[in-house]
Design a protein around this motif. Structure first.
Motif, mmCIF file in Angstrom:
data_model
loop_
_atom_site.group_PDB
_atom_site.id
_atom_site.type_symbol
_atom_site.label_atom_id
_atom_site.label_comp_id
_atom_site.label_asym_id
_atom_site.label_seq_id
_atom_site.Cartn_x
_atom_site.Cartn_y
_atom_site.Cartn_z
ATOM 1 N N PHE A 110 0.834 -1.198 0.000
ATOM 2 C CA PHE A 110 0.000 0.000 0.000
ATOM 3 C C PHE A 110 0.871 1.251 0.000
ATOM 4 C CE2 PHE A 110 -3.228 -2.960 1.694
ATOM 5 C CZ PHE A 110 -4.289 -2.623 0.853
ATOM 6 N N GLY A 111 0.417 2.233 -0.730
ATOM 7 C CA GLY A 111 1.169 3.472 -0.891
ATOM 8 C C GLY A 111 1.863 3.533 -2.229
ATOM 9 N N ALA B 64 5.949 6.533 1.854
ATOM 10 C CA ALA B 64 4.828 6.399 0.924
ATOM 11 C C ALA B 64 3.503 6.350 1.669
ATOM 12 C CB ALA B 64 5.002 5.139 0.072
ATOM 13 N N LEU B 65 3.541 5.731 2.827
ATOM 14 C CA LEU B 65 2.385 5.677 3.713
ATOM 15 C C LEU B 65 2.925 5.863 5.121
ATOM 16 C CD1 LEU B 65 -0.627 5.116 2.940
ATOM 17 C CD2 LEU B 65 -0.309 2.820 3.868
ATOM 18 N N ASP B 66 2.594 6.981 5.750
ATOM 19 C CA ASP B 66 3.190 7.261 7.057
ATOM 20 C C ASP B 66 2.481 6.482 8.162
ATOM 21 O OD1 ASP B 66 0.855 8.624 7.722
ATOM 22 O OD2 ASP B 66 1.701 10.600 7.307
ATOM 23 N N TYR B 67 2.922 6.690 9.380
ATOM 24 C CA TYR B 67 2.393 5.923 10.508
ATOM 25 C C TYR B 67 0.911 6.196 10.766
ATOM 26 C CZ TYR B 67 7.241 4.726 11.491
ATOM 27 O OH TYR B 67 8.526 4.248 11.394
ATOM 28 N N SER B 68 0.432 7.333 10.299
ATOM 29 C CA SER B 68 -0.995 7.647 10.442
ATOM 30 C C SER B 68 -1.790 7.175 9.228
ATOM 31 C CB SER B 68 -1.192 9.147 10.638
ATOM 32 O OG SER B 68 -0.758 9.860 9.487
ATOM 33 N N LYS B 69 -1.129 6.432 8.341
ATOM 34 C CA LYS B 69 -1.743 5.878 7.123
ATOM 35 C C LYS B 69 -2.089 6.953 6.098
ATOM 36 C CE LYS B 69 -1.497 1.838 8.978
ATOM 37 N NZ LYS B 69 -0.416 0.907 8.568
ATOM 38 N N GLN B 70 -1.434 8.109 6.191
ATOM 39 C CA GLN B 70 -1.647 9.149 5.197
ATOM 40 C C GLN B 70 -0.822 8.842 3.956
ATOM 41 O OE1 GLN B 70 -0.170 13.113 6.034
ATOM 42 N NE2 GLN B 70 -1.742 14.064 4.752
ATOM 43 N N SER B 71 -1.445 8.950 2.792
ATOM 44 C CA SER B 71 -0.772 8.670 1.529
ATOM 45 C C SER B 71 0.100 9.843 1.115
ATOM 46 C CB SER B 71 -1.806 8.388 0.438
ATOM 47 O OG SER B 71 -1.230 8.468 -0.842
ATOM 48 N N LEU B 72 1.335 9.561 0.761
ATOM 49 C CA LEU B 72 2.253 10.588 0.274
ATOM 50 C C LEU B 72 1.720 11.205 -1.011
ATOM 51 C CD1 LEU B 72 4.933 12.131 0.249
ATOM 52 C CD2 LEU B 72 6.014 10.114 -0.777
#
Length: 397
Positions: free
Chosen positions: A298-299, A333-341
């Protein structure tokens, strides 16, 4: 008696899968998967006695693999006999093997690749000695598909040993043959080098160990921040590696899992693409694959793959675009808060707010023109529509 029946049923399963795959190949002249080892797997004399009663239940499929990979048997598949008194087992096995059609096709052009390969065959003893009996302190990577250990050969060479783990023994064998077959076909400075393999005690691939580890470890875990000149070198090198996979090989290869963790860095920070566990061949006259099994990270996944399972060169182009954003921004690409780059960066790129995209740790030490070129390539590569994305050669140029 029960052990004998069990071994015979397992052998029948492997045979039926292989024969099913061969029948598919006869209908599809252009190949979409590495076949050198698999073709010889068909031909090995081990299968000529498969219709006889199993006299040695302890003889495993792994032992047959070892004998095959050490031999150069040219026996034709025509002589193979299958115990059709286990007809129900055969039919069941055909159904179980149908998912392999996406990964494997057969061609007569590939058998020499592994038969005449200079790559070394490692014994299980070799691998245990190199990794201190696969100690936890030597474990450098672990996922759903494999474990990776660092090790040292007797000559002092550092290696990375990948132990395949996903699925049952038959599925592991198929994954092993597929990945090794692809790596046996590739030869490029920006592709990780396969040194050899081992089939005792499981399926193992032995590769050169990159002294700096992966791009992910250097970019996100290292105390020293990566200079822009190194990031730019990595961007160019990964692009060159993908151009080679898509256009430089004798067949098109789609990697399908381009990400920071799968980019190894040599002593001079040259990038090397590794982990071909999800890679696919794409025949010359095919525009794309349709896959039913969802795999990847994912990401980095292209929209058309997420929605329709479509796999082609543009799958890798999208993932490269994400990787380029990582190099510029220093973000995952996908940070610890699951935000997409991608979702974070697109509005900023649309408004041309370039300075807000640049990794603050670079502290202004970068080439402005190179930054703009990399961001332009990234913006084109992460287009929602695959048709609007450039070919890898255009990205590189």
């Amino acid at each position: 008696m029960l052990k004998c029946v069990s071994v015979q049923i397992q052998t029948s399963f492997v045979l039926s899968c292989l024969l099913l795959l061969q029948s598919i190949a006869m209908k599809v002249p252009d190949s979409s998967s590495p076949t050198g080892v698999l073709e010889e797997f068909f031909r090995t004399e081990e299968f000529n006695s498969s219709s006889e009663t199993v006299k040695n239940p302890s003889s495993s499929r792994f032992r047959k693999m070892v004998q095959l990979l050490r031999s150069k048997s040219k026996k034709s598949l025509e002589n193979v006999k299958i115990p059709f008194h286990n007809n129900g087992v055969i039919k069941s096995s055909f159904r179980r093997c149908s998912s392999m059609r996406e990964n494997l096709r057969f061609s007569s052009n590939d058998s020499h690749f592994l038969l005449h390969s200079p790559r070394r065959i490692f014994t299980f003893s070799d691998l245990k000695s190199a990794t201190n009996n696969f100690s936890l302190e030597n474990l450098i990577g672990k996922g759903g598909y494999a474990e990776v250990y660092k090790g040292m050969l007797p000559n002092g060479q550092m290696v990375a040993i990948k132990r395949l783990m996903r699925g049952n023994s038959e599925e592991i064998i198929v994954d092993f043959l597929s990945e090794m077959g692809i790596m046996a076909h590739v030869n490029h400075p920006n592709i990780a080098k396969l040194l050899g393999y081992g089939v005792e005690g499981g399926m193992h691939l032995v590769l050169e160990l990159s002294p700096h580890g992966s791009l992910a470890s250097m970019l996100y875990s290292s105390k020293e921040k990566m200079k822009w000149s190194i990031r730019y070198k990595i961007a160019l090198g990964v692009a060159e590696g993908l151009v080679y996979l898509h256009r430089g090989c004798h067949r098109r290869i789609i990697h399908r899992d381009i990400k920071a963790a799968n980019i190894l860095l040599t002593h001079d920070f040259s990038p090397q693409i590794c982990d071909f566990g999800l890679a696919k061949w794409l025949p010359e006259n095919w525009t794309h694959h349709i896959v039913s099994k969802f795999e990847g990270t994912f990401g980095y996944l292209a929209p058309e793959y997420l929605t329709h399972g479509i796999v082609d060169e543009k799958t890798d182009v999208f993932a490269l675009g994400v990787l380029l954003l990582e190099l510029v921004t220093g973000r995952r690409a996908l940070d610890y808060s699951k935000q997409s780059l991608v979702l974070w960066a697109k509005p900023l790129m649309k408004k041309n707010k370039i300075r807000e995209l640049i990794d603050p740790s670079l502290a202004g030490e970068y080439e402005w023109r190179q930054i703009k070129l990399v961001l332009l390539a990234a913006a084109l590569s992460i287009q929602q529509s695959s048709i609007e994305r450039p070919e890898m050669s255009q990205v590189h140029n």
